[in-house]
Design a protein around this motif. Structure first.
Motif, PDB file in Angstrom:
ATOM      1  N   LEU A 120      32.578  15.310  45.203  1.00 33.48           N
ATOM      2  CA  LEU A 120      31.186  15.025  44.873  1.00 33.48           C
ATOM      3  C   LEU A 120      30.842  13.620  45.341  1.00 33.48           C
ATOM      4  CD1 LEU A 120      31.261  16.543  41.280  1.00 33.48           C
ATOM      5  CD2 LEU A 120      30.287  17.585  43.329  1.00 33.48           C
ATOM      6  N   THR A 121      29.731  13.486  46.058  1.00 29.07           N
ATOM      7  CA  THR A 121      29.417  12.203  46.695  1.00 29.07           C
ATOM      8  C   THR A 121      28.192  11.503  46.133  1.00 29.07           C
ATOM      9  OG1 THR A 121      28.161  13.360  48.410  1.00 29.07           O
ATOM     10  CG2 THR A 121      30.485  12.898  48.865  1.00 29.07           C
ATOM     11  N   GLU A 127      27.571  16.063  35.675  1.00 24.11           N
ATOM     12  CA  GLU A 127      26.961  17.378  35.479  1.00 24.11           C
ATOM     13  C   GLU A 127      27.467  18.372  36.521  1.00 24.11           C
ATOM     14  OE1 GLU A 127      22.530  19.465  35.274  1.00 24.11           O
ATOM     15  OE2 GLU A 127      22.712  17.283  35.170  1.00 24.11           O
ATOM     16  N   ALA A 128      27.561  17.933  37.775  1.00 24.98           N
ATOM     17  CA  ALA A 128      28.050  18.823  38.831  1.00 24.98           C
ATOM     18  C   ALA A 128      29.521  19.175  38.609  1.00 24.98           C
ATOM     19  CB  ALA A 128      27.857  18.168  40.193  1.00 24.98           C
ATOM     20  N   MET A 129      30.314  18.202  38.129  1.00 25.85           N
ATOM     21  CA  MET A 129      31.715  18.489  37.857  1.00 25.85           C
ATOM     22  C   MET A 129      31.857  19.521  36.737  1.00 25.85           C
ATOM     23  SD  MET A 129      34.864  18.071  38.619  1.00 25.85           S
ATOM     24  CE  MET A 129      34.963  16.607  39.679  1.00 25.85           C
ATOM     25  N   LEU A 144      36.629  14.740  42.333  1.00 23.52           N
ATOM     26  CA  LEU A 144      37.363  15.704  43.151  1.00 23.52           C
ATOM     27  C   LEU A 144      37.794  16.907  42.318  1.00 23.52           C
ATOM     28  CD1 LEU A 144      38.659  16.335  45.937  1.00 23.52           C
ATOM     29  CD2 LEU A 144      40.727  15.174  45.099  1.00 23.52           C
ATOM     30  N   ALA A 145      37.528  18.122  42.849  1.00 23.39           N
ATOM     31  CA  ALA A 145      37.919  19.369  42.171  1.00 23.39           C
ATOM     32  C   ALA A 145      38.536  20.319  43.184  1.00 23.39           C
ATOM     33  CB  ALA A 145      36.708  20.021  41.514  1.00 23.39           C
ATOM     34  N   VAL A 146      39.343  21.261  42.674  1.00 17.89           N
ATOM     35  CA  VAL A 146      39.965  22.279  43.511  1.00 17.89           C
ATOM     36  C   VAL A 146      39.672  23.638  42.908  1.00 17.89           C
ATOM     37  CG1 VAL A 146      42.175  22.139  42.273  1.00 17.89           C
ATOM     38  CG2 VAL A 146      42.125  23.031  44.617  1.00 17.89           C
ATOM     39  N   LEU A 154      25.704  24.191  44.403  1.00 16.47           N
ATOM     40  CA  LEU A 154      25.730  22.849  43.822  1.00 16.47           C
ATOM     41  C   LEU A 154      24.419  22.124  44.088  1.00 16.47           C
ATOM     42  CD1 LEU A 154      29.309  21.633  44.839  1.00 16.47           C
ATOM     43  CD2 LEU A 154      28.551  22.401  42.588  1.00 16.47           C
ATOM     44  N   LYS A 155      23.907  21.441  43.056  1.00 20.71           N
ATOM     45  CA  LYS A 155      22.717  20.610  43.231  1.00 20.71           C
ATOM     46  C   LYS A 155      23.093  19.189  43.646  1.00 20.71           C
ATOM     47  CE  LYS A 155      20.223  23.257  39.718  1.00 20.71           C
ATOM     48  NZ  LYS A 155      19.522  23.223  38.405  1.00 20.71           N
ATOM     49  N   GLN A 156      24.366  18.876  43.519  1.00 23.72           N
ATOM     50  CA  GLN A 156      24.882  17.538  43.819  1.00 23.72           C
ATOM     51  C   GLN A 156      25.422  17.506  45.254  1.00 23.72           C
ATOM     52  OE1 GLN A 156      25.051  15.132  41.426  1.00 23.72           O
ATOM     53  NE2 GLN A 156      26.286  13.552  42.401  1.00 23.72           N
ATOM     54  N   PRO A 157      25.166  16.429  46.015  1.00 21.19           N
ATOM     55  CA  PRO A 157      25.781  16.314  47.339  1.00 21.19           C
ATOM     56  C   PRO A 157      27.306  16.341  47.235  1.00 21.19           C
ATOM     57  CG  PRO A 157      24.070  14.650  47.030  1.00 21.19           C
ATOM     58  CD  PRO A 157      24.291  15.278  45.700  1.00 21.19           C
ATOM     59  N   ALA A 158      27.946  16.973  48.199  1.00 23.19           N
ATOM     60  CA  ALA A 158      29.397  17.099  48.145  1.00 23.19           C
ATOM     61  C   ALA A 158      29.958  17.319  49.540  1.00 23.19           C
ATOM     62  CB  ALA A 158      29.798  18.253  47.238  1.00 23.19           C
TER      63      ALA A 158
END
Length: 302
Positions: A120-121, A127-129, A144-146, A154-158
């Motif tokens: 996530l950037t 919230e995105a996590m 960071l997620a796997v 996703l609404k969050q940049p990534a």
């Protein structure tokens, strides 16, 4: 015989209350299940009265149904239309896409593993996590997620990296145990097996449910299995414990769904309506679902 029918309804009613007490229903979620199981594969629109009657059978009041429908409309999942004094609600296009994806998950063959990492950037990634974790991903760091199942919207940049296991596959189980709470998901499957195993035992005997009871039983079955599966990280077999209960739960779901469907679909055809008339007993989509479940059982026995 009337006495046998009354006894069957009494036994089923007691079991249904027990199942719901162990895993309570929420109005909006159960209405989503009605649309996903009954309405969407038959055109996507139904009379409000059918929602009220069906929800009443599981203890959800008319007031709660109307409130939940209003919220689903506000969320863009349903749209209302009137014909005389009757109100009908139709699935909105984005919701139909979402429901089709859920149907593939419930009725289709298992997904292939799709390993990826998500970094996530943007600002405030919490919230995105949390959305990623709800979609079965494991948090490796603050950003960071796997995951091994399809990436949610996703609404969050990534930045998304595709991955594959190139070595160490025998240690994949240890990796999964380190990063996912698999015991929590296993217990959810065991709970499903306990609750609906009782229903399977009853139906394996001489008890026969009527059409209305069969539909209610199938809806509660779909609702609770959907909740378990949607939370499952759905890791590949190599990453799961040897005694993983997910496949047993899927087979019980398939067997009960097939057993309940003839009477359940008969009730739909007799009672569920749109402004244009009665919903059909079956459609291409409903027949396809039944076919997929039969194929799953055949694969399990082969």
């Amino acid at each position: 015989m009337p006495a046998d029918k009354d006894r069957a309804e009494s036994v089923f009613g007691a079991l249904l209350r027990t199942i719901i007490e162990e895993s309570p229903l929420k109005a909006a979620g159960f209405i989503v299940t009605i649309y996903g199981d009954v309405v969407e594969p038959r055109g996507g629109v139904v009379w409000t009265g059918n929602l009220i009657e069906t929800c009443a059978a599981v203890g959800i009041s008319e007031t709660l149904v109307r409130t939940a429908v209003s919220r689903l409309v506000a969320a863009g999942q349903l749209s209302g239309e009137r014909e005389g004094r009757r109100s009908f609600y139709r699935l909105a296009a984005p919701a139909r896409t979402e429901f089709a994806a859920a149907a593939r998950l419930l009725f289709g063959p298992p997904e292939a593993a799709d390993w990826h990492f998500v970094q996530l950037t943007g600002a405030a990634p919490d919230e995105a996590m949390q959305a990623l974790e709800r979609a079965g991903h494991a948090r490796l760091g603050p950003r960071l997620a796997v995951g091994a199942r399809p990436l949610p919207l996703l609404k969050q940049p990534a930045v998304v990296f595709r991955g594959e296991v190139v070595s160490g596959e025998r240690d994949l189980g240890a990796f999964a145990a380190d990063h996912w709470n698999l015991a929590l998901h296993a217990e959810a499957y065991h709970g499903f097996l306990r609750r609906f195993g009782r229903l399977a035992d009853l139906l394996a005997g001489r008890m026969r449910l009527g059409a209305a009871e069969s539909l209610v039983a199938r809806l509660v079955l779909v609702h609770q299995f959907r909740l378990v599966v949607l939370r499952d990280p759905r890791l590949p077999q190599a990453a799961l414990p040897a005694d993983w209960p997910g496949e047993a739960a899927r087979m019980l779901f398939a067997e009960l769904y097939l057993r309940l469907s003839p009477e359940a679909d008969l009730h739909v055809a007799r009672h569920f309506v749109t402004a244009a008339g009665a919903l059909p007993e079956a459609s291409e989509a409903t027949l396809r679902r039944l076919s997929l479940l039969r194929e799953a059982i055949q694969r399990d026995f082969s």
